[in-house]
Design a protein around this motif. Structure first.
Motif, short mmCIF file in Angstrom:
data_model
loop_
_atom_site.label_atom_id
_atom_site.label_comp_id
_atom_site.label_asym_id
_atom_site.label_seq_id
_atom_site.Cartn_x
_atom_site.Cartn_y
_atom_site.Cartn_z
N VAL A 128 -25.67 5.37 4.55
CA VAL A 128 -24.53 4.47 4.40
C VAL A 128 -23.35 5.28 3.88
CG1 VAL A 128 -25.84 2.35 4.04
CG2 VAL A 128 -25.31 3.80 2.07
N ILE A 129 -22.17 4.85 4.26
CA ILE A 129 -20.93 5.47 3.80
C ILE A 129 -19.99 4.36 3.34
CG2 ILE A 129 -18.92 6.87 4.44
CD1 ILE A 129 -20.60 8.21 6.57
N GLY A 130 -19.28 4.62 2.27
CA GLY A 130 -18.28 3.66 1.81
C GLY A 130 -16.99 4.38 1.46
N GLY A 131 -15.89 3.67 1.60
CA GLY A 131 -14.64 4.26 1.17
C GLY A 131 -13.47 4.00 2.08
N PHE A 132 -12.66 5.04 2.23
CA PHE A 132 -11.35 4.92 2.88
C PHE A 132 -11.24 6.03 3.92
CE2 PHE A 132 -11.49 3.24 -1.31
CZ PHE A 132 -10.75 2.09 -1.28
N TRP A 133 -11.44 5.64 5.21
CA TRP A 133 -11.49 6.61 6.30
C TRP A 133 -10.10 7.13 6.65
CZ3 TRP A 133 -15.21 3.14 5.48
CH2 TRP A 133 -16.54 3.51 5.73
N GLY A 134 -9.14 6.23 6.74
CA GLY A 134 -7.82 6.63 7.20
C GLY A 134 -6.70 5.89 6.49
N PRO A 135 -6.49 6.16 5.20
CA PRO A 135 -5.39 5.48 4.50
C PRO A 135 -4.06 5.74 5.20
CG PRO A 135 -6.74 6.74 2.96
CD PRO A 135 -7.18 7.14 4.34
N ASN A 136 -3.24 4.70 5.34
CA ASN A 136 -1.91 4.95 5.92
C ASN A 136 -1.09 5.79 4.97
OD1 ASN A 136 -0.47 3.19 4.04
ND2 ASN A 136 -1.29 1.46 5.20
N ALA A 137 0.03 6.30 5.46
CA ALA A 137 0.81 7.27 4.68
C ALA A 137 1.26 6.69 3.34
CB ALA A 137 2.02 7.72 5.49
N ALA A 138 1.67 5.42 3.33
CA ALA A 138 2.14 4.80 2.09
C ALA A 138 1.01 4.66 1.08
CB ALA A 138 2.77 3.44 2.39
N ASP A 139 -0.17 4.20 1.56
CA ASP A 139 -1.31 4.05 0.65
C ASP A 139 -1.78 5.40 0.13
OD1 ASP A 139 -1.39 1.32 0.69
OD2 ASP A 139 -3.09 1.15 2.06
N LEU A 140 -1.80 6.40 1.01
CA LEU A 140 -2.27 7.72 0.59
C LEU A 140 -1.35 8.31 -0.48
CD1 LEU A 140 -4.27 10.01 0.89
CD2 LEU A 140 -2.92 10.87 2.82
N LEU A 141 -0.05 8.15 -0.29
CA LEU A 141 0.89 8.65 -1.30
C LEU A 141 0.72 7.89 -2.61
CD1 LEU A 141 3.27 10.44 -2.10
CD2 LEU A 141 4.81 8.69 -1.15
N HIS A 142 0.51 6.59 -2.53
CA HIS A 142 0.32 5.78 -3.73
C HIS A 142 -0.95 6.20 -4.46
CE1 HIS A 142 1.12 2.27 -6.26
NE2 HIS A 142 -0.18 2.01 -6.21
N ILE A 143 -2.02 6.42 -3.72
CA ILE A 143 -3.27 6.87 -4.33
C ILE A 143 -3.07 8.19 -5.05
CG2 ILE A 143 -5.60 7.75 -3.81
CD1 ILE A 143 -5.67 5.74 -1.46
N ARG A 144 -2.42 9.12 -4.37
CA ARG A 144 -2.21 10.45 -4.97
C ARG A 144 -1.35 10.37 -6.23
NH1 ARG A 144 -1.31 13.55 0.83
NH2 ARG A 144 -3.47 14.30 1.05
N LYS A 145 -0.31 9.57 -6.20
CA LYS A 145 0.55 9.47 -7.37
C LYS A 145 -0.19 8.82 -8.55
CE LYS A 145 5.14 9.50 -5.26
NZ LYS A 145 6.42 8.76 -5.07
N GLN A 146 -1.02 7.84 -8.24
CA GLN A 146 -1.80 7.20 -9.30
C GLN A 146 -2.82 8.17 -9.89
OE1 GLN A 146 -1.39 4.34 -10.78
NE2 GLN A 146 -1.07 2.62 -9.39
#
Length: 228
Positions: free
Chosen positions: A111-129
Motif C-alpha cells: 500500500v502507498i499513501g500520500g501526495f503523488w503530484g501536488p500542484n505548484a501552489a500546494d507544493l510551494l505552500h508545503i515547502r514554506k510550511q
C-alpha cells in the motif's frame, strides 16, 4: 483452512504475467471476470473497514478499482494488461488531504499513501510550511511506529534545491521532495490471510499522523489560521 480471498485473482495474475497478450486474455476472459469479482469483494470489505477510521469520498470499493487494461499509446511497454490489481481511495473534503492506494500482485503486494503530484501552489505552500517549522514532520518520520511500518519518506526529489530556497537551509532534505509518499509492503503470509482487508485498513490507519500533519499545513496559513 479456508482459501485466502485473493487466491484465484493471484493465480490469474501469475498466468497473465507469462501470457500478456489479447489472444490469451480473450480466451481466459471468464477466468478474469471471476477473479475481478473477487477483487471487487475484497475492495468492498476494505472500503468498509477504512471508512470506520476515515471519511472517504470514493463511494464504493468497486469504484476504487483501476482498470486492468493499460493505456499504451505513450508507453514503450506495449503489453496490453496490468499484471496486478490496484485501486485508490480519496479522502473527503478539503480538510482531509492525501490518497490511499493498494497494489495486489503476487510477491509485490503493498500500500502507498500520500501526495503523488501536488500542484505548484500546494507544493510551494508545503515547502514554506516545512521551512517555517520542520520539527513536527521530523517527529512523525523519526517515530518508532512510522519506521516500523513505513521505513522512510519516499517520492521524487530534486537533485539540488527548489527555486526560492537556499541550499544550506536546515530543512533542505525535506524541501527537495516533489512527492510525499509512504509505503508498506506485506509478506506473503499476510496476503494469504482470510482477513487481509483488515491488515490493509490497519496500515492505512497507521498513515494518519502523516496525513493529518499534511492536511493541517495545507489547510492553514503561516499563522495557523484556516485558508479560505
Amino acid at each position: 483452512m479456508p482459501n485466502h480471498p485473493l487466491k484465484e485473482p493471484f493465480a490469474f495474475l501469475n498466468q497473465l504475467q507469462n501470457n500478456n497478450n489479447r489472444e490469451w486474455f480473450n480466451t481466459h476472459k471468464d477466468t478474469y471476470l471471476k477473479a475481478h469479482q473477487q477483487v471487487i469483494a475484497f475492495a468492498e470489505k476494505l472500503h468498509q473497514s477504512l471508512s470506520k477510521s476515515d471519511l472517504i469520498e470514493t463511494p464504493t470499493g468497486k469504484k476504487s478499482l483501476h482498470r486492468i487494461y493499460r493505456d499504451v499509446r505513450f508507453s514503450k511497454d506495449k503489453t496490453p494488461y496490468s499484471t496486478y490489481f490496484g485501486g485508490g481511495f480519496r479522502r473527503a473534503t478539503a480538510l482531509r488531504r492525501g490518497g490511499y492506494y493498494y497494489h495486489l500482485e503476487p510477491h509485490h503486494t503493498h500500500v502507498i499513501g500520500g501526495f503523488w503530484g501536488p500542484n505548484a501552489a500546494d507544493l510551494l505552500h508545503i515547502r514554506k510550511q516545512i521551512q517555517l517549522d520542520p520539527e513536527p514532520l521530523r517527529e512523525i518520520l523519526d517515530a518508532a511506529e512510522f519506521k516500523l511500518h513505513f521505513g522512510q519518506l519516499l517520492g521524487a526529489r530534486l537533485k539540488t534545491y527548489p527555486r526560492g530556497f537556499e541550499a544550506d537551509d536546515p530543512a533542505i532534505d525535506l524541501l527537495r521532495y516533489k512527492q510525499f509518499l509512504i509505503r508498506h509492503d506485506f509478506t506473503e503470509r499476510e496476503v494469504h490471510s482470510v482477513d487481509f482487508h483488515e491488515l490493509v485498513a490497519e496500515q492505512f490507519q497507521n498513515m494518519r499522523p502523516f496525513f493529518d500533519y499534511m492536511s493541517d499545513i495545507l489547510s492553514t496559513d503561516f499563522n495557523g489560521e484556516p485558508l479560505h
